[in-house]
Design a protein around this motif. Sequence first.
Motif, PDB file in Angstrom:
ATOM      1  N   ARG A 108     -42.076  45.824 -10.380  1.00 20.39           N
ATOM      2  CA  ARG A 108     -42.548  44.499 -10.779  1.00 20.39           C
ATOM      3  C   ARG A 108     -43.702  44.109  -9.856  1.00 20.39           C
ATOM      4  O   ARG A 108     -43.650  44.360  -8.650  1.00 20.39           O
ATOM      5  CB  ARG A 108     -41.432  43.448 -10.705  1.00 20.39           C
ATOM      6  CG  ARG A 108     -40.444  43.557 -11.857  1.00 20.39           C
ATOM      7  CD  ARG A 108     -39.334  42.516 -11.757  1.00 20.39           C
ATOM      8  NE  ARG A 108     -39.796  41.141 -11.900  1.00 20.39           N
ATOM      9  CZ  ARG A 108     -40.068  40.558 -13.061  1.00 20.39           C
ATOM     10  NH1 ARG A 108     -39.936  41.251 -14.196  1.00 20.39           N
ATOM     11  NH2 ARG A 108     -40.469  39.312 -13.119  1.00 20.39           N
ATOM     12  N   ALA A 109     -44.730  43.522 -10.445  1.00 21.34           N
ATOM     13  CA  ALA A 109     -45.901  43.147  -9.661  1.00 21.34           C
ATOM     14  C   ALA A 109     -46.499  41.859 -10.204  1.00 21.34           C
ATOM     15  O   ALA A 109     -46.360  41.527 -11.389  1.00 21.34           O
ATOM     16  CB  ALA A 109     -46.941  44.262  -9.692  1.00 21.34           C
ATOM     17  N   ALA A 110     -47.188  41.130  -9.310  1.00 23.04           N
ATOM     18  CA  ALA A 110     -47.873  39.891  -9.696  1.00 23.04           C
ATOM     19  C   ALA A 110     -49.247  40.244 -10.237  1.00 23.04           C
ATOM     20  O   ALA A 110     -50.220  40.372  -9.496  1.00 23.04           O
ATOM     21  CB  ALA A 110     -47.997  38.963  -8.493  1.00 23.04           C
ATOM     22  N   VAL A 111     -49.324  40.420 -11.544  1.00 22.64           N
ATOM     23  CA  VAL A 111     -50.578  40.839 -12.153  1.00 22.64           C
ATOM     24  C   VAL A 111     -51.483  39.657 -12.484  1.00 22.64           C
ATOM     25  O   VAL A 111     -52.678  39.836 -12.722  1.00 22.64           O
ATOM     26  CB  VAL A 111     -50.329  41.675 -13.424  1.00 22.64           C
ATOM     27  CG1 VAL A 111     -49.649  42.986 -13.058  1.00 22.64           C
ATOM     28  CG2 VAL A 111     -49.490  40.919 -14.430  1.00 22.64           C
ATOM     29  N   MET A 112     -50.946  38.448 -12.515  1.00 20.37           N
ATOM     30  CA  MET A 112     -51.725  37.235 -12.688  1.00 20.37           C
ATOM     31  C   MET A 112     -51.081  36.141 -11.835  1.00 20.37           C
ATOM     32  O   MET A 112     -49.881  36.206 -11.546  1.00 20.37           O
ATOM     33  CB  MET A 112     -51.761  36.784 -14.157  1.00 20.37           C
ATOM     34  CG  MET A 112     -52.598  37.655 -15.051  1.00 20.37           C
ATOM     35  SD  MET A 112     -52.879  36.897 -16.683  1.00 20.37           S
ATOM     36  CE  MET A 112     -51.222  36.893 -17.339  1.00 20.37           C
ATOM     37  N   PRO A 113     -51.850  35.141 -11.423  1.00 25.03           N
ATOM     38  CA  PRO A 113     -51.259  34.036 -10.682  1.00 25.03           C
ATOM     39  C   PRO A 113     -50.123  33.398 -11.480  1.00 25.03           C
ATOM     40  O   PRO A 113     -50.258  33.117 -12.673  1.00 25.03           O
ATOM     41  CB  PRO A 113     -52.428  33.063 -10.508  1.00 25.03           C
ATOM     42  CG  PRO A 113     -53.646  33.928 -10.567  1.00 25.03           C
ATOM     43  CD  PRO A 113     -53.316  34.994 -11.566  1.00 25.03           C
ATOM     44  N   GLY A 114     -48.986  33.214 -10.835  1.00 24.97           N
ATOM     45  CA  GLY A 114     -47.848  32.579 -11.476  1.00 24.97           C
ATOM     46  C   GLY A 114     -47.097  33.462 -12.433  1.00 24.97           C
ATOM     47  O   GLY A 114     -46.335  32.968 -13.267  1.00 24.97           O
ATOM     48  N   SER A 115     -47.272  34.798 -12.351  1.00 28.14           N
ATOM     49  CA  SER A 115     -46.644  35.683 -13.325  1.00 28.14           C
ATOM     50  C   SER A 115     -46.323  37.036 -12.708  1.00 28.14           C
ATOM     51  O   SER A 115     -47.191  37.646 -12.062  1.00 28.14           O
ATOM     52  CB  SER A 115     -47.581  35.894 -14.526  1.00 28.14           C
ATOM     53  OG  SER A 115     -47.060  36.849 -15.419  1.00 28.14           O
ATOM     54  N   TYR A 116     -45.082  37.496 -12.885  1.00 32.02           N
ATOM     55  CA  TYR A 116     -44.676  38.863 -12.515  1.00 32.02           C
ATOM     56  C   TYR A 116     -44.332  39.618 -13.789  1.00 32.02           C
ATOM     57  O   TYR A 116     -43.816  39.040 -14.742  1.00 32.02           O
ATOM     58  CB  TYR A 116     -43.468  38.843 -11.576  1.00 32.02           C
ATOM     59  CG  TYR A 116     -43.824  38.625 -10.128  1.00 32.02           C
ATOM     60  CD1 TYR A 116     -43.918  39.691  -9.239  1.00 32.02           C
ATOM     61  CD2 TYR A 116     -44.084  37.346  -9.640  1.00 32.02           C
ATOM     62  CE1 TYR A 116     -44.250  39.501  -7.910  1.00 32.02           C
ATOM     63  CE2 TYR A 116     -44.422  37.132  -8.312  1.00 32.02           C
ATOM     64  CZ  TYR A 116     -44.500  38.216  -7.454  1.00 32.02           C
ATOM     65  OH  TYR A 116     -44.841  38.020  -6.138  1.00 32.02           O
ATOM     66  N   SER A 117     -44.609  40.927 -13.774  1.00 34.29           N
ATOM     67  CA  SER A 117     -44.362  41.749 -14.957  1.00 34.29           C
ATOM     68  C   SER A 117     -43.685  43.053 -14.563  1.00 34.29           C
ATOM     69  O   SER A 117     -43.867  43.565 -13.449  1.00 34.29           O
ATOM     70  CB  SER A 117     -45.681  42.081 -15.669  1.00 34.29           C
ATOM     71  OG  SER A 117     -46.333  40.911 -16.109  1.00 34.29           O
TER      72      SER A 117
END
Length: 346
Positions: free
Chosen positions: A262-271
């Motif tokens: 899991r990684a923070a690919v956008m501010p305010g979002s983990y995927s």
Amino acid sequence: MSEAAGPAVGIVANPLAGKDVRRLTSGATPVSDAVKIGAIRRAVVGAVEGGAERVLISGDRARLGERALAGLEVPGSVEVAEPHGWHTGRDSQLAAAQFRDMGVGAIVALGGDGTQRDVATGWRAVPLVPLAVGTNNVFPFQIEATVAGFAAGAVASGHADAAEVTSQAKIIDVMAEGGQRAEVALVDVCLVRGAFVGARAIWDLGSVSEIVAAIAEPDSVGLSAIAAAAAPVRRNEVGGVHVRLGCTSRNARGAQSDRLIRAAVMPGSYSDIGIAHCEQLRFGQPVTLSGPGVLTLDGEREIVLGRGKMADVSVNPDGPQVIDVGAAVAAAQRRRYPFEPAVAGG
């Protein structure tokens, strides 16, 4: 624009930075023109204080430079260049090349990773203070514009020795078929499935196929955060990393065939991201990316690869000369104020 003698600092400000589609699909806050105008104004003051006798500001249709200089009085010469008229990153590329040819000693670039890449495209070895303004910034720093300008002025004027207060950044070269260098990036190059450049910014993670990263730091946000979760590489470390993305779902037997992160690919979002392959890269080691797809450079779609077309991507050590702001300010102040510190208890 005047080419008078004297230490000069260039300021490149991207009017489009901080206004891309990712601002609408994440928790990031848009960056207004007023914020950029204030930063330009403070950078001018700092550059003059640091020793610059000339400050040259890139021109644009939003007239950020002219608005920043309204009512501002500083010694020396401060000018805004004529806009190049593209209203794209091409303007920043041309401004950097123009400033190089005019003898500018250092540049303060206001913008995100894309703006810094544009400046490096125009002037590969630029003495640079990368000042964060855009989205998902990895390469530029969050620094007060006043001291950013001072550091650039100190390097341009020689009050701080560039050899002592700069470090050479890594850069990613993208070589088209035939061995011609097509483009560069400073953080990452990604292969995205699909044939259209579209809005340029990447927001559909499911389309990302492969990543080559020069900087993959654990505290980053963006596509390089995927590589950082798999095999981190700092901006001052040798080489880079190549990651091939896989499947995030389980097969019919319930087994996960790829490594799941899991990684923070956008501010305010983990995927959730499946990693099928991960490899550390040496400087100059090529990775071949094959179409069909689009290559993104520092998060923006740039190069369309048709079916059967390929590009070689490599991380190299000869990028911009990044100015250490704290070191530059300290060096200039020591030269200016050579106090002998008192000995405790003396």
